[in-house]
Design a protein around this motif. Structure first.
Motif, PDB file in Angstrom:
ATOM      1  N   UNK A 148      41.689  91.830 -26.532  1.00 42.43           N
ATOM      2  CA  UNK A 148      41.410  92.388 -25.416  1.00 42.43           C
ATOM      3  C   UNK A 148      41.284  91.580 -24.032  1.00 42.43           C
ATOM      4  N   UNK A 149      41.691  92.506 -22.987  1.00 41.25           N
ATOM      5  CA  UNK A 149      41.904  91.886 -21.601  1.00 41.25           C
ATOM      6  C   UNK A 149      40.473  90.968 -20.820  1.00 41.25           C
ATOM      7  N   UNK A 150      39.309  91.650 -21.841  1.00 40.62           N
ATOM      8  CA  UNK A 150      38.114  91.522 -21.137  1.00 40.62           C
ATOM      9  C   UNK A 150      37.703  89.679 -21.201  1.00 40.62           C
ATOM     10  N   UNK A 151      37.145  89.148 -20.061  1.00 40.65           N
ATOM     11  CA  UNK A 151      37.024  88.169 -20.302  1.00 40.65           C
ATOM     12  C   UNK A 151      35.433  87.542 -20.307  1.00 40.65           C
ATOM     13  N   UNK A 152      35.976  86.781 -21.583  1.00 43.95           N
ATOM     14  CA  UNK A 152      34.236  86.205 -22.346  1.00 43.95           C
ATOM     15  C   UNK A 152      33.470  85.916 -21.075  1.00 43.95           C
ATOM     16  N   UNK A 153      32.402  85.874 -21.130  1.00 42.74           N
ATOM     17  CA  UNK A 153      31.104  84.452 -19.866  1.00 42.74           C
ATOM     18  C   UNK A 153      30.694  83.316 -20.886  1.00 42.74           C
ATOM     19  N   UNK A 154      31.086  82.703 -20.306  1.00 36.84           N
ATOM     20  CA  UNK A 154      30.507  81.507 -20.665  1.00 36.84           C
ATOM     21  C   UNK A 154      29.386  81.447 -21.510  1.00 36.84           C
ATOM     22  N   UNK A 155      28.293  82.335 -21.023  1.00 41.17           N
ATOM     23  CA  UNK A 155      27.443  81.732 -20.952  1.00 41.17           C
ATOM     24  C   UNK A 155      27.694  83.241 -23.452  1.00 41.17           C
ATOM     25  N   UNK A 156      28.400  84.118 -23.245  1.00 46.66           N
ATOM     26  CA  UNK A 156      28.852  84.948 -24.600  1.00 46.66           C
ATOM     27  C   UNK A 156      29.704  84.633 -25.751  1.00 46.66           C
ATOM     28  N   UNK A 157      30.061  82.491 -25.208  1.00 40.34           N
ATOM     29  CA  UNK A 157      30.947  81.987 -25.564  1.00 40.34           C
ATOM     30  C   UNK A 157      30.029  81.182 -25.993  1.00 40.34           C
ATOM     31  N   UNK A 158      28.942  80.293 -25.682  1.00 39.89           N
ATOM     32  CA  UNK A 158      27.564  80.060 -25.983  1.00 39.89           C
ATOM     33  C   UNK A 158      26.985  80.858 -27.324  1.00 39.89           C
ATOM     34  N   UNK A 159      26.291  81.931 -26.958  1.00 36.38           N
ATOM     35  CA  UNK A 159      25.929  82.447 -27.685  1.00 36.38           C
ATOM     36  C   UNK A 159      25.780  82.643 -29.103  1.00 36.38           C
ATOM     37  N   UNK A 160      27.635  82.898 -28.630  1.00 33.35           N
ATOM     38  CA  UNK A 160      28.598  82.440 -30.600  1.00 33.35           C
ATOM     39  C   UNK A 160      28.463  81.148 -31.355  1.00 33.35           C
ATOM     40  N   UNK A 161      28.482  80.253 -30.560  1.00 31.53           N
ATOM     41  CA  UNK A 161      28.891  78.846 -31.041  1.00 31.53           C
ATOM     42  C   UNK A 161      26.945  78.744 -31.633  1.00 31.53           C
ATOM     43  N   UNK A 162      26.124  79.368 -30.509  1.00 32.69           N
ATOM     44  CA  UNK A 162      24.880  78.910 -30.683  1.00 32.69           C
ATOM     45  C   UNK A 162      24.472  79.618 -33.127  1.00 32.69           C
ATOM     46  N   UNK A 163      24.492  81.010 -32.589  1.00 33.56           N
ATOM     47  CA  UNK A 163      24.703  81.579 -33.802  1.00 33.56           C
ATOM     48  C   UNK A 163      24.954  80.508 -34.882  1.00 33.56           C
ATOM     49  N   UNK A 169      40.408  83.352 -19.819  1.00 33.15           N
ATOM     50  CA  UNK A 169      39.375  82.125 -21.859  1.00 33.15           C
ATOM     51  C   UNK A 169      39.221  81.116 -21.566  1.00 33.15           C
ATOM     52  N   UNK A 170      39.933  80.282 -21.800  1.00 32.03           N
ATOM     53  CA  UNK A 170      40.350  78.821 -21.936  1.00 32.03           C
ATOM     54  C   UNK A 170      39.266  78.375 -21.057  1.00 32.03           C
ATOM     55  N   UNK A 171      38.931  78.728 -19.830  1.00 32.13           N
ATOM     56  CA  UNK A 171      38.230  78.296 -19.279  1.00 32.13           C
ATOM     57  C   UNK A 171      36.676  78.648 -20.271  1.00 32.13           C
ATOM     58  N   UNK A 172      36.679  80.375 -19.653  1.00 31.80           N
ATOM     59  CA  UNK A 172      35.010  80.163 -20.648  1.00 31.80           C
ATOM     60  C   UNK A 172      34.810  80.330 -22.091  1.00 31.80           C
ATOM     61  N   UNK A 173      36.178  79.112 -22.093  1.00 32.77           N
ATOM     62  CA  UNK A 173      35.625  78.854 -23.991  1.00 32.77           C
ATOM     63  C   UNK A 173      34.981  76.897 -23.681  1.00 32.77           C
ATOM     64  N   UNK A 174      35.483  76.690 -22.669  1.00 33.89           N
ATOM     65  CA  UNK A 174      35.574  75.021 -22.244  1.00 33.89           C
ATOM     66  C   UNK A 174      33.778  75.041 -21.379  1.00 33.89           C
ATOM     67  N   UNK A 175      33.798  75.693 -20.850  1.00 31.49           N
ATOM     68  CA  UNK A 175      32.445  76.413 -20.089  1.00 31.49           C
ATOM     69  C   UNK A 175      31.306  76.159 -21.354  1.00 31.49           C
ATOM     70  N   UNK A 176      31.459  77.703 -22.244  1.00 30.11           N
ATOM     71  CA  UNK A 176      30.520  77.982 -22.959  1.00 30.11           C
ATOM     72  C   UNK A 176      30.436  77.007 -24.215  1.00 30.11           C
ATOM     73  N   UNK A 177      31.653  75.998 -24.192  1.00 31.48           N
ATOM     74  CA  UNK A 177      30.925  75.250 -25.455  1.00 31.48           C
ATOM     75  C   UNK A 177      29.844  73.733 -24.201  1.00 31.48           C
ATOM     76  N   UNK A 178      30.256  73.488 -23.049  1.00 37.29           N
ATOM     77  CA  UNK A 178      29.668  72.807 -22.452  1.00 37.29           C
ATOM     78  C   UNK A 178      28.343  72.810 -22.353  1.00 37.29           C
TER      79      UNK A 178
END
Length: 343
Positions: free
Chosen positions: A281-296, A325-334
């Motif tokens: 998808x071209x939709x950009x994940x939010x950092x919080x969406x990434x974080x939610x996946x990692x928490x699970x 998307x790379x920025x979202x990944x790094x920020x979500x992990x942070x």
């Protein structure tokens, strides 16, 4: 890695418009000869800087010097004729015109080693290099010589091992084998696929990874996904054998997919590169969406073994989308890293 939750990509990043047609797999190069070599190296540097700017910890080459994650490796081998083409079904999903194996396969010279040395010279970060896995390689060819998928896979495993050992010597820290075919040919995976993968990684002292996904975000793959139902349990077939294997890291997709997160329990003890970015998808994940996946995922993976990643390669995406998307990944992990480290 000493950093908690180190981030990485599955492999490919979009190519600059001056190197190849964007948003297209198997895109022709726009240059040739020395100009192409220089352009590829420039693209490698762009991919490196993009990852550094975004805060990615484990750097890849973005596959800037190859047209395709499988065929670029194969076209540098002896025994495969790209002029003798046959139409075959790729992973039981779509038809493609592919080259033919006409006699014994061999690797006359190293394929990606010069590229790896170039990247190593320009960064002191951890480098991960992706190679196609033996089973995925045989699924992208017509075999008119060995007439045995298993026999050809073992030949490719030996060749991949030669390349992997040279990449390690060139300074690569993690060798990744891409095996999307592991999500399709379950009997073969368990009969000889994992064993062939281990043969490809034999003797490596660096870390090894296997990347198993549901494919690029191209129509053939997204259409296939629609047939898989509400739960995608394909990983259940390969994970038990991989958990017992010598491979260090399992890379899989989880973002916006129907993979039940509890399947991660089957690879408990392994390091997990967890896909927290959807490449379809071209939709950009939010950092919080990434974080939610990692928490699970942290319910099933120890924090020191979780490596946030993308679901698959991002070559078909627009460059800015992939970068965001790379920025979202790094920020979500942070976000999650700070939660884990807070007293």
């Amino acid at each position: 890695m000493t950093k908690l939750l180190p981030t990485s990509t599955a492999g490919s990043l979009p190519k600059p418009i001056w190197l190849a047609e964007p948003e297209k797999l198997w895109s022709d190069w726009k240059l040739s000869g020395d100009a192409l070599l220089e352009a590829k190296q420039d693209a490698l540097l762009v991919a490196l800087q993009t990852q550094l700017n975004a805060g990615i910890d484990i750097i890849s080459d973005g596959e800037q010097t190859r047209q395709h994650f499988v065929t670029t490796f194969i076209e540098n081998l002896n025994g495969v004729d790209f002029n003798q083409r046959k139409v075959v079904r790729i992973r039981n999903r779509y038809e493609a015109s592919v080259p033919s194996v006409i006699h014994a396969v061999s690797r006359p010279k190293s394929i990606f080693v010069d590229d790896a040395k170039f990247l190593r010279k320009h960064t002191d970060k951890v480098i991960k290099w992706a190679l196609p896995g033996p089973m995925t390689m045989i699924d992208t060819l017509y075999d008119g010589h060995y007439k045995s998928r298993e026999k050809l896979a073992w030949e490719f495993a030996k060749i991949l091992n030669e390349e992997a050992l040279e990449l390690e010597a060139a300074g690569v820290d993690i060798i990744q084998f891409d095996e999307p075919a592991f999500n399709v040919f379950f009997d073969e995976v368990n009969d000889w696929g994992v064993a062939a993968l281990e043969r490809a990684a034999e003797g490596l002292k660096c870390e090894t990874a296997v990347h198993i996904c549901y494919g690029y975000g191209i129509k053939a793959n997204t259409d296939w996904k629609k047939t898989l139902g509400s739960e995608w349990r394909q990983y259940e077939e390969a994970f038990p054998k991989l958990q017992q294997s010598s491979i260090d890291i399992i890379s899989l997709e989880c973002q916006n997919s129907h993979v039940p997160m509890d399947l991660l329990e089957l690879i408990r003890g392994k390091k997990v590169m967890l896909g927290a970015i959807d490449v379809a998808t071209h939709e950009i994940e939010t950092p919080e969406q990434v974080a939610a996946t990692l928490r699970r995922a942290l319910q099933f993976v120890d924090a020191d073994k979780l490596y946030p990643c993308t679901n698959c390669g991002m070559a078909p995406l627009p460059r800015q989308v992939a970068t965001d998307k790379l920025y979202a990944l790094a920020q979500g992990a942070d976000i999650v890293r700070k939660e884990l480290l807070s007293p």
